[in-house]
Write a protein that holds these residues in place. Structure first.
Motif, PDB file in Angstrom:
ATOM      1  N   LEU A   1      31.954 143.468  19.509  1.00  0.00           N
ATOM      2  CA  LEU A   1      33.226 144.145  19.273  1.00  0.00           C
ATOM      3  C   LEU A   1      33.267 145.422  20.098  1.00  0.00           C
ATOM      4  O   LEU A   1      32.207 145.972  20.449  1.00  0.00           O
ATOM      5  N   PRO A   2      34.466 145.927  20.374  1.00  0.00           N
ATOM      6  CA  PRO A   2      34.536 147.206  21.093  1.00  0.00           C
ATOM      7  C   PRO A   2      33.856 148.305  20.288  1.00  0.00           C
ATOM      8  O   PRO A   2      34.099 148.456  19.085  1.00  0.00           O
ATOM      9  N   LYS A   3      33.001 149.049  20.926  1.00  0.00           N
ATOM     10  CA  LYS A   3      32.249 150.117  20.256  1.00  0.00           C
ATOM     11  C   LYS A   3      33.194 151.183  19.679  1.00  0.00           C
ATOM     12  O   LYS A   3      32.890 151.794  18.655  1.00  0.00           O
ATOM     13  N   ALA A   4      34.316 151.370  20.322  1.00  0.00           N
ATOM     14  CA  ALA A   4      35.269 152.389  19.873  1.00  0.00           C
ATOM     15  C   ALA A   4      35.904 152.047  18.525  1.00  0.00           C
ATOM     16  O   ALA A   4      36.442 152.923  17.857  1.00  0.00           O
ATOM     17  N   ASN A   5      35.850 150.789  18.114  1.00  0.00           N
ATOM     18  CA  ASN A   5      36.476 150.377  16.859  1.00  0.00           C
ATOM     19  C   ASN A   5      35.399 150.190  15.782  1.00  0.00           C
ATOM     20  O   ASN A   5      35.052 149.079  15.412  1.00  0.00           O
ATOM     21  N   SER A   6      34.895 151.295  15.268  1.00  0.00           N
ATOM     22  CA  SER A   6      33.808 151.227  14.291  1.00  0.00           C
ATOM     23  C   SER A   6      34.265 150.599  12.981  1.00  0.00           C
ATOM     24  O   SER A   6      33.471 149.959  12.286  1.00  0.00           O
ATOM     25  N   ALA A   7      35.533 150.725  12.628  1.00  0.00           N
ATOM     26  CA  ALA A   7      36.034 150.106  11.394  1.00  0.00           C
ATOM     27  C   ALA A   7      35.950 148.585  11.500  1.00  0.00           C
ATOM     28  O   ALA A   7      35.567 147.908  10.533  1.00  0.00           O
ATOM     29  N   ALA A   8      36.290 148.038  12.648  1.00  0.00           N
ATOM     30  CA  ALA A   8      36.210 146.582  12.840  1.00  0.00           C
ATOM     31  C   ALA A   8      34.753 146.123  12.779  1.00  0.00           C
ATOM     32  O   ALA A   8      34.448 145.097  12.162  1.00  0.00           O
ATOM     33  N   LEU A   9      33.867 146.875  13.399  1.00  0.00           N
ATOM     34  CA  LEU A   9      32.443 146.523  13.365  1.00  0.00           C
ATOM     35  C   LEU A   9      31.919 146.542  11.930  1.00  0.00           C
ATOM     36  O   LEU A   9      31.219 145.625  11.513  1.00  0.00           O
ATOM     37  N   ASP A  10      32.296 147.567  11.176  1.00  0.00           N
ATOM     38  CA  ASP A  10      31.867 147.640   9.771  1.00  0.00           C
ATOM     39  C   ASP A  10      32.397 146.454   8.973  1.00  0.00           C
ATOM     40  O   ASP A  10      31.674 145.862   8.175  1.00  0.00           O
ATOM     41  N   TYR A  11      33.660 146.112   9.173  1.00  0.00           N
ATOM     42  CA  TYR A  11      34.278 145.004   8.438  1.00  0.00           C
ATOM     43  C   TYR A  11      33.589 143.679   8.766  1.00  0.00           C
ATOM     44  O   TYR A  11      33.217 142.926   7.873  1.00  0.00           O
ATOM     45  N   VAL A  12      33.422 143.397  10.060  1.00  0.00           N
ATOM     46  CA  VAL A  12      32.821 142.125  10.473  1.00  0.00           C
ATOM     47  C   VAL A  12      31.357 142.067  10.037  1.00  0.00           C
ATOM     48  O   VAL A  12      30.877 141.026   9.584  1.00  0.00           O
ATOM     49  N   THR A  13      30.644 143.163  10.132  1.00  0.00           N
ATOM     50  CA  THR A  13      29.251 143.205   9.676  1.00  0.00           C
ATOM     51  C   THR A  13      29.176 142.909   8.182  1.00  0.00           C
ATOM     52  O   THR A  13      28.329 142.119   7.746  1.00  0.00           O
ATOM     53  N   SER A  14      30.050 143.496   7.400  1.00  0.00           N
ATOM     54  CA  SER A  14      30.084 143.246   5.956  1.00  0.00           C
ATOM     55  C   SER A  14      30.426 141.781   5.665  1.00  0.00           C
ATOM     56  O   SER A  14      29.809 141.144   4.804  1.00  0.00           O
ATOM     57  N   PHE A  15      31.403 141.246   6.391  1.00  0.00           N
ATOM     58  CA  PHE A  15      31.787 139.844   6.224  1.00  0.00           C
ATOM     59  C   PHE A  15      30.602 138.921   6.515  1.00  0.00           C
ATOM     60  O   PHE A  15      30.301 138.011   5.737  1.00  0.00           O
ATOM     61  N   LEU A  16      29.919 139.154   7.632  1.00  0.00           N
ATOM     62  CA  LEU A  16      28.771 138.318   7.983  1.00  0.00           C
ATOM     63  C   LEU A  16      27.665 138.429   6.946  1.00  0.00           C
ATOM     64  O   LEU A  16      27.035 137.421   6.601  1.00  0.00           O
ATOM     65  N   ASP A  17      27.445 139.617   6.434  1.00  0.00           N
ATOM     66  CA  ASP A  17      26.442 139.787   5.388  1.00  0.00           C
ATOM     67  C   ASP A  17      26.806 138.947   4.161  1.00  0.00           C
ATOM     68  O   ASP A  17      25.955 138.259   3.598  1.00  0.00           O
TER      69      ASP A  17
END
Length: 151
Positions: A111-127
């Protein structure tokens, strides 16, 4: 600098298919003088093998030629992703897939590094989907025997 990755959600091991009567019991055993190891010319695990192997020779036949060479004894091992090798072994009597691996590829989402909210969301989803067993069940449904879910 611009891309961030989630933790991995699937692991794919590369290893060897050998004859049942082969002296090769572990991946390291294949690196011996005179041994020919069949592999794909452009696979990621071939890059690892080019770096690691000191005595064995890499050869690049088609899959059918590699299996024929394995059966006749002109090829010592066939390198590949575990799930693919398990499928070949299932239809090639007298062969086995080694338990250890050449390397492990871990699949993640970028994911784009600038979009930390998206990274947090997708990481939580994958978990969540890993913990719930969904990813493991998807692996099973798709027939990727040997693929695993990292912790």
């Amino acid at each position: 600098a611009a891309i961030a990755f989630t933790p991995p959600y699937v692991q794919l091991d590369a290893t060897y298919l050998v004859r049942n009567d082969s002296p090769i019991q572990r991946v390291a055993d294949a690196d011996r003088e005179g041994a020919k190891i069949a592999t794909g010319r452009t696979s990621a695990y071939t890059l690892v093998m080019r770096r690691e192997l000191k005595r064995a020779e890499l050869v690049f036949p088609s899959e059918d030629e590699a299996v024929t060479g394995l059966q006749s004894g002109t090829i010592a091992a066939l390198a590949g992703v575990r799930f693919g090798l398990l499928a070949i072994a299932a239809k090639t009597p007298g062969t086995r897939v080694l338990a250890d691996n050449i390397t492990r590829a871990q699949q993640a989402i970028a994911l784009p590094k600038a979009n930390s909210a998206a990274l947090d969301y997708v990481t939580s989803f994958l978990d969540d989907v890993k913990k719930s067993g969904f990813v493991a069940e998807a692996i099973k449904r798709t027939g990727l025997a040997g693929a695993t879910v990292p912790r």
